[in-house]
Scaffold this motif. Sequence first.
Motif, PDB file in Angstrom:
ATOM      1  N   GLY A  39      46.652  43.988  41.697  1.00 18.88           N
ATOM      2  CA  GLY A  39      46.171  41.774  42.490  1.00 18.88           C
ATOM      3  C   GLY A  39      45.901  41.224  41.088  1.00 18.88           C
ATOM      4  N   GLY A  40      45.269  42.028  40.522  1.00 17.76           N
ATOM      5  CA  GLY A  40      44.586  41.057  39.484  1.00 17.76           C
ATOM      6  C   GLY A  40      45.503  40.168  37.868  1.00 17.76           C
ATOM      7  N   GLY A  41      45.666  39.776  37.227  1.00 15.03           N
ATOM      8  CA  GLY A  41      46.558  38.635  35.939  1.00 15.03           C
ATOM      9  C   GLY A  41      45.935  38.064  35.208  1.00 15.03           C
ATOM     10  N   LEU A  42      46.206  36.821  35.159  1.00 19.04           N
ATOM     11  CA  LEU A  42      46.109  36.239  34.156  1.00 19.04           C
ATOM     12  C   LEU A  42      45.893  34.482  35.726  1.00 19.04           C
ATOM     13  CD1 LEU A  42      45.373  34.384  31.185  1.00 19.04           C
ATOM     14  CD2 LEU A  42      47.620  34.413  31.086  1.00 19.04           C
ATOM     15  N   VAL A  43      45.078  34.165  35.459  1.00 22.29           N
ATOM     16  CA  VAL A  43      44.928  33.135  36.030  1.00 22.29           C
ATOM     17  C   VAL A  43      43.774  31.858  35.233  1.00 22.29           C
ATOM     18  CG1 VAL A  43      43.090  33.685  37.748  1.00 22.29           C
ATOM     19  CG2 VAL A  43      44.669  31.416  37.992  1.00 22.29           C
ATOM     20  N   GLN A  44      44.484  29.731  35.213  1.00 25.10           N
ATOM     21  CA  GLN A  44      43.557  29.278  34.524  1.00 25.10           C
ATOM     22  C   GLN A  44      42.796  29.310  35.212  1.00 25.10           C
ATOM     23  OE1 GLN A  44      46.114  25.976  34.629  1.00 25.10           O
ATOM     24  NE2 GLN A  44      46.747  26.156  32.785  1.00 25.10           N
ATOM     25  N   ALA A  45      41.448  28.719  35.476  1.00 24.18           N
ATOM     26  CA  ALA A  45      40.308  28.418  35.416  1.00 24.18           C
ATOM     27  C   ALA A  45      40.178  27.444  36.863  1.00 24.18           C
ATOM     28  CB  ALA A  45      38.856  27.528  34.462  1.00 24.18           C
ATOM     29  N   GLY A  46      39.541  27.612  37.952  1.00 19.66           N
ATOM     30  CA  GLY A  46      40.187  26.912  39.336  1.00 19.66           C
ATOM     31  C   GLY A  46      41.000  27.565  40.474  1.00 19.66           C
ATOM     32  N   GLY A  47      42.030  28.430  39.613  1.00 21.19           N
ATOM     33  CA  GLY A  47      42.511  29.059  40.183  1.00 21.19           C
ATOM     34  C   GLY A  47      42.332  30.748  40.917  1.00 21.19           C
ATOM     35  N   SER A  48      43.054  30.924  42.029  1.00 20.24           N
ATOM     36  CA  SER A  48      42.531  32.227  43.041  1.00 20.24           C
ATOM     37  C   SER A  48      43.651  33.299  42.597  1.00 20.24           C
ATOM     38  CB  SER A  48      42.724  31.913  44.330  1.00 20.24           C
ATOM     39  OG  SER A  48      41.872  30.545  44.892  1.00 20.24           O
ATOM     40  N   LEU A  49      42.458  34.245  43.360  1.00 20.86           N
ATOM     41  CA  LEU A  49      43.013  35.695  42.640  1.00 20.86           C
ATOM     42  C   LEU A  49      42.505  36.680  44.243  1.00 20.86           C
ATOM     43  CD1 LEU A  49      43.019  36.779  39.078  1.00 20.86           C
ATOM     44  CD2 LEU A  49      45.636  36.751  40.848  1.00 20.86           C
ATOM     45  N   ARG A  50      43.497  37.485  44.434  1.00 14.87           N
ATOM     46  CA  ARG A  50      43.346  38.286  45.745  1.00 14.87           C
ATOM     47  C   ARG A  50      42.919  40.003  44.520  1.00 14.87           C
ATOM     48  NH1 ARG A  50      45.581  40.265  51.209  1.00 14.87           N
ATOM     49  NH2 ARG A  50      43.359  40.612  52.422  1.00 14.87           N
ATOM     50  N   ALA A  79      36.058  31.463  33.442  1.00 15.70           N
ATOM     51  CA  ALA A  79      36.265  32.404  32.730  1.00 15.70           C
ATOM     52  C   ALA A  79      35.278  33.537  32.714  1.00 15.70           C
ATOM     53  CB  ALA A  79      36.191  31.101  31.002  1.00 15.70           C
ATOM     54  N   GLU A  80      34.018  33.145  32.859  1.00 15.27           N
ATOM     55  CA  GLU A  80      33.380  34.125  32.638  1.00 15.27           C
ATOM     56  C   GLU A  80      33.388  35.039  33.976  1.00 15.27           C
ATOM     57  OE1 GLU A  80      32.269  30.983  32.671  1.00 15.27           O
ATOM     58  OE2 GLU A  80      30.877  30.862  34.716  1.00 15.27           O
ATOM     59  N   ASP A  81      34.774  35.608  34.392  1.00 15.56           N
ATOM     60  CA  ASP A  81      34.624  36.349  36.002  1.00 15.56           C
ATOM     61  C   ASP A  81      35.909  36.621  34.662  1.00 15.56           C
ATOM     62  OD1 ASP A  81      35.144  33.351  38.635  1.00 15.56           O
ATOM     63  OD2 ASP A  81      33.460  35.362  38.058  1.00 15.56           O
ATOM     64  N   THR A  82      35.964  36.835  33.458  1.00 19.55           N
ATOM     65  CA  THR A  82      36.989  37.996  33.361  1.00 19.55           C
ATOM     66  C   THR A  82      36.372  38.906  32.856  1.00 19.55           C
ATOM     67  OG1 THR A  82      37.975  35.930  31.661  1.00 19.55           O
ATOM     68  CG2 THR A  82      38.640  37.970  31.133  1.00 19.55           C
ATOM     69  N   ALA A  83      37.136  39.864  33.436  1.00 15.70           N
ATOM     70  CA  ALA A  83      36.419  41.344  33.051  1.00 15.70           C
ATOM     71  C   ALA A  83      37.868  42.502  33.933  1.00 15.70           C
ATOM     72  CB  ALA A  83      35.393  41.474  33.810  1.00 15.70           C
ATOM     73  N   ARG A  95      40.424  53.280  38.903  1.00 10.75           N
ATOM     74  CA  ARG A  95      40.668  52.711  37.687  1.00 10.75           C
ATOM     75  C   ARG A  95      40.395  51.583  36.731  1.00 10.75           C
ATOM     76  NH1 ARG A  95      45.405  57.274  34.641  1.00 10.75           N
ATOM     77  NH2 ARG A  95      44.520  59.206  35.899  1.00 10.75           N
ATOM     78  N   GLY A  96      40.661  50.336  37.709  1.00 15.60           N
ATOM     79  CA  GLY A  96      40.544  48.580  37.376  1.00 15.60           C
ATOM     80  C   GLY A  96      42.161  48.149  37.514  1.00 15.60           C
ATOM     81  N   THR A  97      41.420  47.102  37.261  1.00 21.60           N
ATOM     82  CA  THR A  97      42.263  45.756  37.549  1.00 21.60           C
ATOM     83  C   THR A  97      42.304  45.395  36.578  1.00 21.60           C
ATOM     84  OG1 THR A  97      44.224  44.844  38.205  1.00 21.60           O
ATOM     85  CG2 THR A  97      42.343  44.681  39.542  1.00 21.60           C
ATOM     86  N   GLN A  98      42.875  44.674  35.668  1.00 21.71           N
ATOM     87  CA  GLN A  98      42.557  43.178  34.590  1.00 21.71           C
ATOM     88  C   GLN A  98      42.654  42.263  35.409  1.00 21.71           C
ATOM     89  OE1 GLN A  98      41.043  43.337  31.651  1.00 21.71           O
ATOM     90  NE2 GLN A  98      40.716  41.150  31.757  1.00 21.71           N
ATOM     91  N   VAL A  99      41.482  41.220  35.481  1.00 23.84           N
ATOM     92  CA  VAL A  99      41.356  39.996  35.814  1.00 23.84           C
ATOM     93  C   VAL A  99      41.135  39.027  34.200  1.00 23.84           C
ATOM     94  CG1 VAL A  99      40.279  38.549  37.116  1.00 23.84           C
ATOM     95  CG2 VAL A  99      40.947  40.451  37.896  1.00 23.84           C
ATOM     96  N   THR A 100      41.800  38.252  33.846  1.00 26.89           N
ATOM     97  CA  THR A 100      41.614  37.462  33.318  1.00 26.89           C
ATOM     98  C   THR A 100      41.723  35.475  33.934  1.00 26.89           C
ATOM     99  OG1 THR A 100      42.637  38.620  31.202  1.00 26.89           O
ATOM    100  CG2 THR A 100      42.396  36.432  30.533  1.00 26.89           C
TER     101      THR A 100
END
Length: 115
Positions: free
Chosen positions: A8-19, A87-91, A107-112
Motif C-alpha cells: 500500500g505504500g507509494g508516492l502521494v502529494q501532501a494532504g493526500g491519503s494512503l492505506r 512531507a515529514e511522513d516520508t519513510a 521488510r517495509g514499504t516506502q511512503v513518499t
Amino acid sequence: QVQLVESGGGLVQAGGSLRLSCTSSGSRFSFSAMGWYRQAPGKERELVATIVGGGITNYADSVKGRFAISRDKAKNTVYLQMNSLKAEDTAVYYCRADYYPHTYWGRGTQVTVSS
C-alpha cells in the motif's frame, strides 16, 4: 515460519491519503499486538501506531488525528489509514507483530509524500 508482508505504500502529494496493509503467513496463533513503525533516512526507527488485544490503540503524537490503525484479528492482518499526509511522513513503514516472547517484522514499504 512467520512472515509479514506490507503493501500500500507509494508516492502521494501532501494532504493526500494512503492505506497500508500488513498480512501475515505461517502463524498458528493470534498475535497479541501489531503495529506500524517507520524509519526516515538518517533517523532511527520510530513507533507510529500499535493495536493490542481487543483494540487498544496507541499513536505517536505526530500522527494523532491523522492516522488510524485497525486489525482483523482473525486474519492476523493490520491496517494503517493515513490521511492529511505531510512531507515529514516520508519513510519506510514497517509492520511489527508480537507473540511473547517473539517479535516479527516485515521488510517495509516506502511512503513518499511530495510537498
